[in-house]
Design a protein around this motif. Structure first.
Motif, PDB file in Angstrom:
ATOM      1  N   GLU A 111      36.379 -29.082   7.588  1.00 42.36           N
ATOM      2  CA  GLU A 111      36.673 -29.076   8.813  1.00 42.36           C
ATOM      3  C   GLU A 111      36.475 -27.590   9.415  1.00 42.36           C
ATOM      4  OE1 GLU A 111      41.994 -28.786  10.221  1.00 42.36           O
ATOM      5  OE2 GLU A 111      40.946 -30.259   7.928  1.00 42.36           O
ATOM      6  N   ALA A 112      36.609 -27.212   8.174  1.00 45.79           N
ATOM      7  CA  ALA A 112      36.551 -25.430   8.553  1.00 45.79           C
ATOM      8  C   ALA A 112      35.052 -25.777   9.302  1.00 45.79           C
ATOM      9  CB  ALA A 112      36.783 -24.267   7.669  1.00 45.79           C
ATOM     10  N   ALA A 113      33.737 -25.867   8.927  1.00 41.92           N
ATOM     11  CA  ALA A 113      31.995 -26.076   8.639  1.00 41.92           C
ATOM     12  C   ALA A 113      32.363 -26.775  10.281  1.00 41.92           C
ATOM     13  CB  ALA A 113      31.406 -26.012   7.676  1.00 41.92           C
ATOM     14  N   GLU A 114      33.043 -27.996  10.745  1.00 45.64           N
ATOM     15  CA  GLU A 114      33.066 -28.427  11.986  1.00 45.64           C
ATOM     16  C   GLU A 114      33.359 -27.539  13.309  1.00 45.64           C
ATOM     17  OE1 GLU A 114      34.660 -32.451  10.967  1.00 45.64           O
ATOM     18  OE2 GLU A 114      32.831 -32.899   9.880  1.00 45.64           O
ATOM     19  N   LYS A 115      34.090 -26.402  12.357  1.00 43.79           N
ATOM     20  CA  LYS A 115      34.744 -26.551  13.639  1.00 43.79           C
ATOM     21  C   LYS A 115      33.586 -24.803  14.092  1.00 43.79           C
ATOM     22  CE  LYS A 115      39.212 -23.583  14.805  1.00 43.79           C
ATOM     23  NZ  LYS A 115      40.269 -22.884  14.779  1.00 43.79           N
ATOM     24  N   LEU A 116      33.608 -24.395  12.711  1.00 46.22           N
ATOM     25  CA  LEU A 116      32.765 -23.384  12.994  1.00 46.22           C
ATOM     26  C   LEU A 116      31.547 -23.615  13.754  1.00 46.22           C
ATOM     27  CD1 LEU A 116      31.475 -19.686  13.189  1.00 46.22           C
ATOM     28  CD2 LEU A 116      30.891 -20.979  10.491  1.00 46.22           C
ATOM     29  N   LYS A 117      30.191 -24.613  13.503  1.00 43.98           N
ATOM     30  CA  LYS A 117      29.708 -25.829  14.076  1.00 43.98           C
ATOM     31  C   LYS A 117      29.748 -26.325  15.573  1.00 43.98           C
ATOM     32  CE  LYS A 117      25.101 -27.371  14.599  1.00 43.98           C
ATOM     33  NZ  LYS A 117      24.065 -26.181  14.260  1.00 43.98           N
ATOM     34  N   ALA A 118      31.134 -26.037  16.421  1.00 52.01           N
ATOM     35  CA  ALA A 118      31.527 -26.476  17.558  1.00 52.01           C
ATOM     36  C   ALA A 118      31.595 -25.417  18.290  1.00 52.01           C
ATOM     37  CB  ALA A 118      32.563 -26.867  17.826  1.00 52.01           C
ATOM     38  N   GLU A 119      32.007 -24.480  17.169  1.00 53.19           N
ATOM     39  CA  GLU A 119      31.687 -23.123  18.525  1.00 53.19           C
ATOM     40  C   GLU A 119      31.076 -22.186  18.004  1.00 53.19           C
ATOM     41  OE1 GLU A 119      35.101 -21.061  15.898  1.00 53.19           O
ATOM     42  OE2 GLU A 119      36.350 -21.968  17.162  1.00 53.19           O
ATOM     43  N   GLU A 120      29.298 -22.617  17.432  1.00 52.18           N
ATOM     44  CA  GLU A 120      29.492 -21.369  18.046  1.00 52.18           C
ATOM     45  C   GLU A 120      27.895 -22.517  16.614  1.00 52.18           C
ATOM     46  OE1 GLU A 120      28.925 -18.230  14.879  1.00 52.18           O
ATOM     47  OE2 GLU A 120      30.122 -17.371  15.697  1.00 52.18           O
ATOM     48  N   PRO A 121      27.210 -23.522  18.352  1.00 54.54           N
ATOM     49  CA  PRO A 121      26.285 -24.620  17.394  1.00 54.54           C
ATOM     50  C   PRO A 121      25.158 -24.645  17.128  1.00 54.54           C
ATOM     51  CG  PRO A 121      27.026 -24.484  20.592  1.00 54.54           C
ATOM     52  CD  PRO A 121      27.791 -23.738  19.277  1.00 54.54           C
ATOM     53  N   TRP A 122      24.778 -23.120  17.583  1.00 53.79           N
ATOM     54  CA  TRP A 122      23.080 -22.419  17.694  1.00 53.79           C
ATOM     55  C   TRP A 122      22.621 -22.245  15.921  1.00 53.79           C
ATOM     56  CZ3 TRP A 122      24.432 -18.272  14.832  1.00 53.79           C
ATOM     57  CH2 TRP A 122      26.148 -17.190  15.065  1.00 53.79           C
ATOM     58  N   ARG A 123      24.188 -22.341  15.366  1.00 55.16           N
ATOM     59  CA  ARG A 123      23.781 -22.012  13.981  1.00 55.16           C
ATOM     60  C   ARG A 123      23.082 -23.313  13.053  1.00 55.16           C
ATOM     61  NH1 ARG A 123      26.598 -17.593  11.315  1.00 55.16           N
ATOM     62  NH2 ARG A 123      27.744 -16.705  12.335  1.00 55.16           N
ATOM     63  N   ILE A 124      22.336 -22.555  11.678  1.00 55.44           N
ATOM     64  CA  ILE A 124      21.582 -23.165  10.987  1.00 55.44           C
ATOM     65  C   ILE A 124      22.555 -24.180   9.771  1.00 55.44           C
ATOM     66  CG2 ILE A 124      19.051 -24.482   9.973  1.00 55.44           C
ATOM     67  CD1 ILE A 124      18.673 -21.563  11.311  1.00 55.44           C
ATOM     68  N   THR A 125      22.696 -25.722   9.977  1.00 58.82           N
ATOM     69  CA  THR A 125      22.929 -26.555   8.897  1.00 58.82           C
ATOM     70  C   THR A 125      21.913 -26.334   7.393  1.00 58.82           C
ATOM     71  OG1 THR A 125      22.894 -28.534   9.452  1.00 58.82           O
ATOM     72  CG2 THR A 125      24.630 -27.505  10.416  1.00 58.82           C
ATOM     73  N   ASP A 126      22.894 -26.813   6.702  1.00 58.52           N
ATOM     74  CA  ASP A 126      21.333 -26.513   4.916  1.00 58.52           C
ATOM     75  C   ASP A 126      20.297 -28.571   5.038  1.00 58.52           C
ATOM     76  OD1 ASP A 126      22.639 -24.574   4.060  1.00 58.52           O
ATOM     77  OD2 ASP A 126      24.528 -25.493   2.407  1.00 58.52           O
ATOM     78  N   ASN A 127      21.590 -28.985   5.840  1.00 58.65           N
ATOM     79  CA  ASN A 127      20.725 -30.596   6.392  1.00 58.65           C
ATOM     80  C   ASN A 127      19.362 -30.557   7.065  1.00 58.65           C
ATOM     81  OD1 ASN A 127      20.451 -33.745   6.030  1.00 58.65           O
ATOM     82  ND2 ASN A 127      21.399 -34.068   7.891  1.00 58.65           N
ATOM     83  N   GLU A 128      19.844 -29.628   8.413  1.00 52.85           N
ATOM     84  CA  GLU A 128      19.068 -29.549   9.533  1.00 52.85           C
ATOM     85  C   GLU A 128      17.058 -28.828   8.725  1.00 52.85           C
ATOM     86  OE1 GLU A 128      18.500 -26.655  13.314  1.00 52.85           O
ATOM     87  OE2 GLU A 128      20.046 -26.939  12.204  1.00 52.85           O
ATOM     88  N   LEU A 129      18.641 -27.924   7.940  1.00 51.96           N
ATOM     89  CA  LEU A 129      17.476 -27.073   7.411  1.00 51.96           C
ATOM     90  C   LEU A 129      16.202 -27.495   6.082  1.00 51.96           C
ATOM     91  CD1 LEU A 129      15.968 -23.866   7.422  1.00 51.96           C
ATOM     92  CD2 LEU A 129      17.538 -23.259   5.425  1.00 51.96           C
ATOM     93  N   GLU A 130      16.582 -28.589   5.663  1.00 45.12           N
ATOM     94  CA  GLU A 130      15.915 -28.845   4.613  1.00 45.12           C
ATOM     95  C   GLU A 130      15.136 -30.549   5.213  1.00 45.12           C
ATOM     96  OE1 GLU A 130      14.737 -30.213   1.419  1.00 45.12           O
ATOM     97  OE2 GLU A 130      16.042 -28.544   1.468  1.00 45.12           O
ATOM     98  N   LEU A 131      15.888 -30.892   6.817  1.00 47.84           N
ATOM     99  CA  LEU A 131      14.722 -32.206   7.668  1.00 47.84           C
ATOM    100  C   LEU A 131      14.269 -31.346   8.002  1.00 47.84           C
ATOM    101  CD1 LEU A 131      15.000 -34.888   8.107  1.00 47.84           C
ATOM    102  CD2 LEU A 131      16.384 -33.909  10.502  1.00 47.84           C
ATOM    103  N   TYR A 132      13.611 -30.445   7.938  1.00 44.96           N
ATOM    104  CA  TYR A 132      12.536 -29.722   9.248  1.00 44.96           C
ATOM    105  C   TYR A 132      12.225 -28.830   7.779  1.00 44.96           C
ATOM    106  CZ  TYR A 132      14.380 -32.312  13.047  1.00 44.96           C
ATOM    107  OH  TYR A 132      14.663 -32.862  13.962  1.00 44.96           O
ATOM    108  N   ARG A 133      11.750 -28.675   6.974  1.00 43.83           N
ATOM    109  CA  ARG A 133      11.447 -28.119   5.667  1.00 43.83           C
ATOM    110  C   ARG A 133      10.184 -28.031   6.521  1.00 43.83           C
ATOM    111  NH1 ARG A 133      13.154 -24.444   3.508  1.00 43.83           N
ATOM    112  NH2 ARG A 133      14.839 -25.002   2.385  1.00 43.83           N
ATOM    113  N   ALA A 134       9.462 -28.754   6.482  1.00 42.79           N
ATOM    114  CA  ALA A 134       7.508 -29.192   6.543  1.00 42.79           C
ATOM    115  C   ALA A 134       7.709 -28.570   7.774  1.00 42.79           C
ATOM    116  CB  ALA A 134       7.554 -30.570   6.743  1.00 42.79           C
ATOM    117  N   LYS A 135       7.787 -28.966   8.680  1.00 37.10           N
ATOM    118  CA  LYS A 135       7.641 -27.836  10.037  1.00 37.10           C
ATOM    119  C   LYS A 135       8.222 -26.426  10.229  1.00 37.10           C
ATOM    120  CE  LYS A 135       8.636 -29.476  15.022  1.00 37.10           C
ATOM    121  NZ  LYS A 135       9.043 -30.346  16.219  1.00 37.10           N
TER     122      LYS A 135
END
Length: 1123
Positions: free
Chosen positions: A1032-1056
């Motif tokens: 819940e805290a992670a979702e709230k922080l992501k909503a407040e600061e949408p520019w932050r990089i999630t681990d899932n995003e980083l892994e998904l675009y590792r090759a790029k």
């Protein structure tokens, strides 16, 4: 009306005090009360104690009143009653009911209108005057801001409303007019125009050539010749009347009329030759007078030396006398013209009276008074000595070239708008009638040939004699063999024979020549003075100075005298005469063309009160003038046109800083509007695609590298708009923004950057960019590519700015724009350096930009490279919004020189940091010619071809011509040759030259470990790190600061991510010495890739490289190989 609210209860004033002022901003009731008290007392009201005087402090106020009589100085009889207080200025107008009062804050003149209090102004002629208006003072109406802005809002900084700033020339003219007011001599339409034109048109031609023309062409064709000349001059007169009544006319005559209508190019070229033609015409008329005098001296055997030298002596003395009359003032010159006019009219009347008095003693010389037989015999032509109709017409037409004599002294006329049409047209009518009457009279009472011998009377029958003289008892048949000295064909002085008193005709000849010479001697300096005042040609302003109450151009008089004297001393003007006539005709042609052009442009400002003109008739008049030029003398016509063309090209090249609202501007607008509308109906085609760039430059001079690079590939190819998003304003100052828009647009024009400047107010960059992306442009002339600089300092600021920056890119793609990013490792923005030299005084809207010359040595340490001016240093302009001059040399301190300071004066140096020195050097690199090198195009993904088109357009420019295109593409190791051939074939079909194609088969190899580590360190502060906190805290922080990089995003675009790191390694390997790198910009899917990760990709891809352009088209083809 911006009326004030009704009066509040007693003890309350409807006044809102301005900061820093003890007085009310809008003191309506006290002012009204003062007016009422003053009206009741029958005296003008006194200015409040705190008000500014008309000199000194008032010049700093909101409203500036030029030559305005302040209420405190008003005379008791200034038109005061219970409702109005009228100053001397308002007495010039037809409107009444105006009360002018000055408040204590801004020198605003309040008006009591319609019986209640308001600062709104009723229509008044004084609001529409120019600063230098000689007929009345200029008032300034309350500006829209004064009437519309909130009451607690500070008035705009000092300046004039509606862009009515005074130019230096206007201020000087206003001062001169105020100094000379009350003592000037002005002429009405009779003395100023009618008499001058008639004297100029009734030249020597009337007395010594008209009879010869009738003898050659006959009565019928002589009348036709006169009528043809009248048609040309009448059309020109109508055109002159139309221009003269389309607004107030100042001094300068033909030059003023043409320049204000067609612009400085035509006006400047014709003004110079017209002034010169009048100066040489002085010599023509004086030599004509001198020849007559010398003939009289010769007849009584009283020559001083020989004939030629006597002409020079008499001509010089005459010119000195005429100069004295002219320099004495226009009043004396006008009196002399009246005396000459009386003599001339007496001479004409003398001829007609004599034509009715037959004398037996005159018959042997061919004069028999009016006789039908003589008239019928002389009705047809009898051309001799190879003369033709047109050659005779060419001899007569110069007599008709005096129609601008009145217009040339337009500055000395009381009412030029009324005087020029009436005087000019009436002069053409009267002189035309007289010429035709003289032609008919000559042909009706004088035979073509006569012997002058009393013994040549008829003897015997009339069978062998068929001439009209035979019926009158004389046989002049011997004249057919030649040798006769009398008659229309042989005697130029035949009008003296006919006249009642011969010497009066000689006096008429003297009067005609001297009056024409005097008119030309006055016209040339007046035209030349007006030309010099406008500073069209450098170095001539010295002749603009006027002296005395009439501002007589004494220096121009002396110059005209010297030119005239030089040609008088030649004493042979047969070659010069046709050139002068052609100069006058060129002026007439352009006056006619001016009316046609102005009517064609359909400008709302073209509203002549003289309605009897037609644009097609004016065009026909212009063509007729050109035809007559060639009829008179073809080589003189070619010479005249050549001179006009040369002067036109020169003035066009110099581009004088004047704006007269010419019809050329109006027609240019019409054409632009028409073509823009036509273009809207044409579908886009790939062959006609051109990059039309919206450049987010801020102030155009703050990012010169970005500006000059984009200009390099859009100049003469596509549209370029400099967009500027202005943020951080609680209350946007739109007036200030409009002033800056005009100022920076002028800067772009002055620096020859073909672009538009468009500022907007917005809450942030993204909102402003959206405004610009959606609204900039007109029809097909709309941007299709967004260009801005890379955000080098993105890690030092707030991440919300990065979010805004990346979202702006997404918005551009949403609107189907291509996107181009420029990155220089030194940076782009030099505005912080400019701001260091700003002072509080320099922030005023009226502040002038100063060009700063920056000399920068090349930073390349490789001494093996040849040094040249183009590579080692350059001098280029930057704008510093200050009043200091800066000269920068590498490794040397920066010296600031205040304006007017001697460069040799030693001042303590001001240092720039090494980083700023490098930044300034980098900002200038695209202004100079690029050294031999390469433009490396990394066309990794097909975006429609924009990545390839921009380098191609660059290499077409002179500054980039020495750079070759190298193309880099991705491929497989086992297909490198195949991919290279395929790309070469494609480039050949696109007809794009290239020096090399490199296929990169190792793009997907893993990057080096230390580069990967640097990437990880770069993104570390921007990770969300959701594994270390509750969901819940992670979702709230992501909503407040949408520019932050999630681990899932980083892994998904590792090759790029690895690809961007690897591409940076390859760029450093292959393109580290390129002049420019152009690479396909990586895309990030909106809503999936965070702005921090995308920004890291762009940063990683482009760091530590030469200038690099990231380009991504909108994936619509911009290249085609089809014809």
């Amino acid at each position: 009306m911006s009326d004030q609210p009704s009066s509040p209860p007693a003890g309350h004033k409807p006044a809102l005090r301005a900061p820093g002022s003890s007085q009310s901003r809008f003191q309506v009731d006290p002012v009204a009360e003062a007016a009422a008290a003053a009206a009741a007392a029958g005296v003008a009201p006194k200015t409040p104690p705190g008000s500014r005087s008309s000199t000194g402090e008032e010049s700093k106020g909101r409203f500036r009143v030029v030559n305005f009589l302040s209420p405190s100085d008003a005379a008791p009889d200034a038109g005061v009653n219970g409702d109005t207080v009228r100053s001397e200025a308002s007495l010039h107008s037809s409107t009444g009911g105006l009360s002018h009062f000055s408040d204590t804050h801004s020198s605003t003149y309040y008006l009591r209108t319609f019986g209640h209090n308001t600062i709104d102004a009723v229509p008044n002629i004084d609001f529409y005057r120019q600063t230098a208006a000689p007929l009345g003072e200029k008032l300034l109406r309350p500006s829209l801001s004064e009437l519309h802005d909130e009451l607690d809002k500070e008035p705009f900084e000092e300046g004039f409303p509606n862009g009515e700033e005074l130019t230096a020339a206007e201020i000087i003219t206003a001062k001169e007019l105020s100094e000379s007011k009350g003592g000037t001599v002005k002429f009405g339409w009779v003395k100023g125009v009618l008499i001058r034109c008639m004297l100029n048109i009734w030249g020597v031609m009337l007395f010594i050539r008209m009879s010869w023309i009738v003898g050659q062409a006959g009565i019928a064709l002589s009348c036709a010749i006169v009528l043809m000349a009248i048609v040309v001059t009448c059309i020109t007169g109508l055109s002159t009347s139309a221009i003269a009544t389309n607004g107030f006319v100042r001094g300068g005559g033909a030059y003023y009329l043409i320049s204000r209508s067609l612009g400085p190019e035509f006006g400047g070229s014709i003004g110079l030759i017209f002034a010169f033609a009048n100066a040489v015409a002085v010599a023509m008329y004086v030599v004509g007078f001198a020849e007559t005098v010398v003939e009289l001296l010769d007849s009584i055997d009283a020559l001083m030396t020989d004939e030629i030298n006597d002409i020079r002596i008499v001509g010089t003395l005459t010119a000195v006398l005429l100069l004295g009359i002219s320099v004495a003032g226009m009043e004396w010159e006008a009196k002399a013209q009246i005396v000459l006019m009386v003599i001339l009219v007496a001479a004409i009347c003398n001829y007609f009276i004599g034509s009715f008095i037959p004398l037996k003693s005159k018959e042997p010389q061919g004069f028999f008074s009016y006789n039908a037989a003589i008239m019928m015999e002389n009705m047809g032509p009898d051309f001799r000595d190879d003369e033709t109709f047109f050659s005779v017409f060419a001899i007569f037409f110069p007599a008709a070239t005096g129609i601008l004599a009145g217009a040339n002294i337009s500055g000395d006329l009381a009412d030029p708008q009324s005087a020029i049409p009436k005087g000019t047209l009436l002069a053409i009518l009267i002189t035309g009638v007289v010429y035709i009457a003289v032609a008919i009279s000559n042909g009706s009472c004088i035979v073509r040939d006569a012997t002058g011998d009393d013994n040549d009377t008829m003897v015997g029958s009339l069978e062998n004699c068929t001439d009209a003289a035979c019926t009158l008892g004389y046989d002049f048949s011997i004249c057919k063999e030649g040798g006769c000295k009398y008659g229309l064909q042989n005697d130029f002085q035949v009008m003296s024979l006919v006249s009642g008193f011969g010497p009066l005709i000689t006096a008429g000849i003297f009067s005609a020549t001297l009056s024409s010479a005097l008119a030309s001697l006055v016209s040339a300096p007046k035209v030349f003075q007006a030309l010099c005042k406008d500073k069209i040609y450098p170095g001539m302003h010295v002749f603009a100075k006027g002296y005395g109450k009439n501002k007589e151009p004494l220096r121009a008089y002396v110059l005209t005298f010297i030119i005239g004297l030089a040609f008088i001393l030649i004493a042979e003007l047969n070659i010069i005469a046709p050139i002068i006539s052609n100069f006058f005709l060129a002026s007439y042609a352009l006056i006619n063309f001016s009316v046609f052009h102005a009517s064609l442009a359909n400008s709302p400002g073209w509203r002549p009160s003289f309605k009897y003109y037609n644009k097609w008739v004016s065009l026909a008049g212009a063509v007729l003038c050109c035809v007559v030029m060639f009829v008179i003398n073809w080589w003189a016509a070619l010479l005249t046109n050549g001179i006009v063309l040369a002067l036109y090209i020169y003035v066009s090249y110099k581009k004088p800083d004047v704006n007269w609202g010419s019809s050329t501007q109006a027609l240019m607008y019409n054409k632009a509007l028409t073509h823009s509308l036509h273009l809207t109906g044409v579908e886009d085609h790939i062959k006609n695609f051109r990059p039309q760039c919206l450049v987010m430059s801020g102030y155009p001079n703050s990012r010169p590298a970005l500006l000059y690079l984009v200009h390099a590939f859009t100049k003469n190819v596509g549209l370029m708009v400099c967009g500027h998003v202005r943020t951080g304003f609680r209350r946007p100052n739109y007036k200030d923004m409009m002033n800056e828009q005009a100022r920076y647009q002028r800067w772009l024009l002055k620096t020859r950057i073909k672009a538009f400047y468009t500022p907007v107010f917005a809450d942030d960059l993204r909102q402003g960019a959206q405004y610009l992306l959606q609204t900039t442009g007109l029809g097909r002339l709309k941007p299709n590519t967004l260009v801005f600089g890379f955000k080098n300092n993105w890690r030092d600021g707030e991440m919300k700015d990065v979010e805004t920056y990346i979202n702006t890119i997404h918005d551009a793609f949403d609107l189907q724009f291509g996107v181009v990013l420029l990155r220089l490792k030194e940076g782009l923005d030099i505005s912080h350096i400019q701001d260091e030299f700003q002072t509080s005084q320099e922030k005023a809207p009226g502040m002038k930009d100063l060009l700063v010359s920056i000399n920068i040595k090349d930073f390349d340490s490789d001494s093996s490279k040849p040094s040249s001016k183009s590579t080692s240093c350059q001098s280029s302009p930057l704008i510093f919004r200050g009043q200091k001059t800066m000269t920068l040399n590498h490794n040397t301190p920066v010296h600031l020189l205040t304006s007017g300071e001697d460069k040799n004066t030693k001042k303590p140096p001001m240092q720039l940091s090494p980083a700023d020195e490098k930044l300034l050097a980098a900002s200038q690199q695209f202004q100079k010619k690029q050294s031999k090198g390469t433009i490396d195009v990394w066309w990794l993904f097909d975006d429609g071809g924009l990545t390839l088109l921009i380098p191609y357009l660059l290499t077409n420019k002179k500054k980039w011509r020495d750079c070759k295109i190298r193309v880099f593409i991705g491929g497989k190791i086992n297909r490198i040759d195949h991919d290279r051939r395929a790309m070469a074939a494609l480039l050949s079909k696109f007809r794009i030259d290239f020096s090399d194609i490199t296929v990169l088969g190792d793009i997907n190899i893993k990057p080096k470990k230390h580069n990967k580590k640097m990437f990880e360190e770069m993104i570390e502060p921007y990770k969300l790190k959701e594994d270390d906190m509750e969901q819940e805290a992670a979702e709230k922080l992501k909503a407040e600061e949408p520019w932050r990089i999630t681990d899932n995003e980083l892994e998904l675009y590792r090759a790029k991510s690895n690809r961007q790191i690897r591409l940076n390694e390859l760029l450093k390997e292959h393109s580290s010495t390129a002049n420019l790198i152009v690479i396909t910009m990586p895309l990030a899917r909106k809503g999936t890739v965070s702005s921090a990760l995308y920004m890291t990709w762009l940063d990683t891809l482009t760091k530590d490289l030469p200038p690099i352009l990231l380009v991504r088209g909108n994936h619509q083809s911009v290249l085609t190989f089809y014809s």
